[in-house]
Scaffold this active site. Structure first.
Site, PDB file in Angstrom:
ATOM      1  N   GLU A 155       0.992  -1.369  -0.222  1.00 28.24           N
ATOM      2  CA  GLU A 155      -0.133   0.076   0.040  1.00 28.24           C
ATOM      3  C   GLU A 155       1.020   1.199   0.038  1.00 28.24           C
ATOM      4  O   GLU A 155       0.998   1.938   1.066  1.00 28.24           O
ATOM      5  CB  GLU A 155      -0.765  -0.121   1.154  1.00 28.24           C
ATOM      6  N   GLU A 164       4.262   8.712  -3.951  1.00 34.78           N
ATOM      7  CA  GLU A 164       5.310   8.137  -2.812  1.00 34.78           C
ATOM      8  C   GLU A 164       6.141   7.126  -3.122  1.00 34.78           C
ATOM      9  O   GLU A 164       6.804   6.697  -2.187  1.00 34.78           O
ATOM     10  CB  GLU A 164       4.260   7.526  -1.619  1.00 34.78           C
TER      11      GLU A 164
END
Length: 697
Positions: A155, A164
């Site tokens: 995730e 990210e």
């Protein structure tokens, strides 16, 4: 909340020098050595993610299916969970029958929490938490992992999907930590885009031309041609009304990433041909993504906004994943039926878009360079500030007030960052105008804006602190009109803009005896509310999908006890629906015609709850009295009489004080006889407002 400028450590304490956004001074604050860790936890979205039932359910179903596929091949199921956080996904895998799980978490406090949570749930022998970045993990008899994994669970996604560093992490893990054949959960991701015309959204990106009778404000050419900031706008697009944009394309599939195959983080372009669905100005790309948890695509977790569903229905609410707003490098007029090519450009961390005519070159072109601001405006102003500068109704309110205080003989000083008030002062006849800017970039930006509009010799920009202004700067004159919005780039909470008051105090010796001050004052308002969804970010974690993650409640509570997180926090409430349970109440007024006092200001009272509902907290905002009969609000605009729905000013953030079991007060399941008591204290020395709100039955 503060801009950190330096820090020195002494044993267990850290002395942090921070620029105070309200007073403008540098405050040296003694903090615990774990201060940054606590702030990271307090500001994270762990509670939001743990309460995302749709996300958790889909992940669990996908993990169960992946474990089953590996077992059907006669293999042990060895799971690699990158970015494990609380360890939830690893525990799901262990519960689904995985033989062993390696849970990677680089953030030490979370790695420690994951270890405690895993042990508390009885999975200590099947899950190993590794406190490293995944690129530092080793495999072998003496390594972090005894063997390579064959199920990759992650995730690593943000609103933009790859922001990210998901792609480099996948690329490394697949090369170095996975077996030759692996299952991935999620299995694939798909990025979608919708091309639209929207003056509302476009006003977040460009300073639009403005006509003011004798004055036209035009942006400099380099600002008009600037591609804007490289960062995406993450927005709760479900709160953008369909009437606020015109669709120029269907929803387009821009690109897919298959996580069960080798991922590349190399830059690439994804051209998509389509025909325009309407005449209009192509300005903005709205984007979101879906993730398929299984190869067949039967377990789908979608980020699309509510209006993108085939039938009207509420979308699963999330704040950790939202939707994206991208601005095209320039506005382009298109015709209905026109064939066009939208190109999604992607590197290892960012996505951006361009629009062109279809061609062979467009389908094979090398990715454009990541857009970067070259005009300075997109670095100095955020999207809300652009929106406020383009708010014509608000500008007219200021102009109407300025007319009441300025004359051609006025010596006018504007104290606000990047404000159009000097233009308004000139438009009503003032001839001696100064504006105070807090940074050299802002100074350069405003000087360029004045020069473009032939006002470079009529409005002088001063880049210095208020107490640094000299008589020579003012040509030995006295200020007869001090004006401000007030707005300052360092402000996060509504009362941080009281910096205007501190500036007015520092300038007191430069003010004429009868100096007019605009605004006259600022009033702090409070309102008890029931949030539709935002309460989830501060709601206790407790259990999640049957797993005990209550250790997170303890960590978040400890984090919220720190000074910067125990009070109100800023949120743009136009994105977060709520209902008013009380009437808006004025609790404090700050008189800018007077100096900042030396003594504390206090206010106590109660908010009577006039509507039933669950009171999740209190919203705080400022209202500025520009003149006796003219005011502007930075918060509540109106409340619906039918149901109490609140409408908020969209170009400022409001302060939110949450009630939760973490903050001690019992949530008030309200009745009209229930009230909220309040106690607020403004401390002039620090510019802080300490507050306490307590539900009473």
């Amino acid at each position: 909340m503060y801009d950190e400028v330096s820090a020195t450590a002494t044993s267990m304490k850290v002395f942090c020098g921070r620029v105070n956004p309200t007073t403008g001074s540098v405050d040296w604050v003694e903090e615990d050595e774990n201060y940054d860790y606590h702030q990271e936890i307090a500001r994270s979205s762990y509670a939001d993610m743990l309460h995302d039932k749709d996300r958790n359910k889909k992940y669990y179903e996908g993990i169960c299916a992946a474990v089953r596929r590996v077992k059907e091949r006669g293999q042990d199921a060895i799971v690699l969970d990158i970015g494990t956080g609380t360890g939830l996904l690893s525990m799901m895998a262990a519960a689904a029958g995985a033989d062993f799980c390696y849970a990677i978490e680089v953030f030490k406090p979370m790695a420690d929490a994951a270890t405690r949570i895993v042990q508390a749930n009885g999975f200590g022998e099947k899950i190993k938490v590794i406190n490293k970045h995944s690129t530092e993990v080793t495999v072998g008899p003496d390594g972090d992992m005894e063997q390579r994994a064959n199920i990759l669970v992650t995730e690593l996604f943000d609103t933009e999907l790859i922001g990210e560093g998901a792609l480099p992490s996948y690329e490394h893990a697949q090369h170095n930590l996975m077996q030759e054949q692996w299952e991935a959960v999620p299995h694939r991701a798909t990025v979608y885009a919708l091309l639209v015309e929207s003056q509302r959204l476009w006003s977040w990106n460009k300073l639009l031309p403005l006509s003011l009778d004798s004055v036209d404000i035009r942006p400099p050419p380099e600002m008009e041609s600037c591609p804007g900031a490289p960062s995406v706008c993450d927005v709760q697009l479900s709160q953008l009304r369909p009437s606020e944009f015109t669709k120029l394309s269907d929803v387009l599939c821009v690109f897919r990433v298959d996580f069960s195959e080798q991922v590349s983080s190399s830059a690439v372009s994804h051209p998509v041909r389509f025909r325009s669905e309407a005449d209009g100005a192509a300005q903005v790309v709205l984007s979101w993504w879906d993730i398929d948890m299984d190869p067949e695509g039967t377990i789908v977790c979608s980020m699309k906004p509510s209006w993108a569903y085939p039938t009207v229905q509420p979308a699963p609410w999330r704040d950790h994943w939202m939707q994206c707003v991208y601005f095209l490098p320039e506005e382009r007029q298109v015709k209905q039926g026109e064939e066009l090519c939208l190109i999604g450009h992607q590197d290892d961390y960012c996505v951006w878009y361009s629009l062109t005519k279809p061609s062979v070159e467009a389908q094979t072109q090398v990715p454009l360079e990541r857009p970067a601001c070259h005009c300075g405006a997109h670095i100095t102003w955020n999207r809300a500030r652009f929106g406020e500068l383009n708010d014509r109704h608000r500008i007219e309110r200021y102009r109407e007030a300025i007319r009441k205080v300025l004359t051609p003989s006025s010596v006018c000083l504007c104290v606000s960052d990047g404000s159009l008030l000097p233009f308004l002062a000139h438009s009503v006849g003032a001839t001696q105008i100064y504006t105070l800017e807090s940074s050299s970039m802002s100074q350069h930006l405003m000087e360029k804006l004045f020069q473009t509009n032939q006002l470079g010799d009529k409005i002088r920009v001063l880049q210095k602190p208020p107490d640094g202004v000299t008589a020579a700067d003012l040509q030995d004159g006295k200020i007869s009109a001090l004006i401000g919005e007030p707005f300052f780039t360092t402000s996060l909470l509504p009362w941080h803009n009281l910096y205007f008051w501190y500036a007015r105090t520092a300038l007191s010796s430069k003010l004429d005896t009868h100096c007019a001050v605009l605004p006259l004052n600022a009033s702090l308002y409070v309102l008890a509310v029931e949030f539709k969804d935002l309460w989830r970010i501060r709601s206790p974690c407790g259990t999640c999908e049957g797993f005990d993650v209550s250790i997170m409640d303890e960590m978040i509570k400890n984090s919220l006890n720190f000074r910067e997180s125990q009070e109100a926090e800023p949120h743009p409430l136009w994105e977060y629906p709520c209902r008013a349970l009380s009437d808006p109440t004025k609790v404090m007024t700050f008189d800018f015609r007077e100096l900042v006092p030396t003594e504390e200001m206090s206010a106590e009272g109660s908010l009577n709850l006039v509507r039933s509902g669950e009171c999740h907290g209190v919203v705080l905002w400022m209202e500025y009295q520009l003149a006796e009969d003219i005011s502007v609000s930075t918060g509540l605009l109106r409340v619906s009489k039918e149901n109490g729905d609140c409408h908020w000013y969209p170009n400022r953030k409001q302060g939110v004080y949450f009630f939760s079991s973490l903050l001690d007060p019992e949530p008030a399941r309200t009745h009209i006889s229930i009230s909220i008591s309040y106690s607020l204290t403004f401390t002039p020395k620090t510019g802080d407002i300490c507050m306490r709100f307590t539900p009473l039955s």
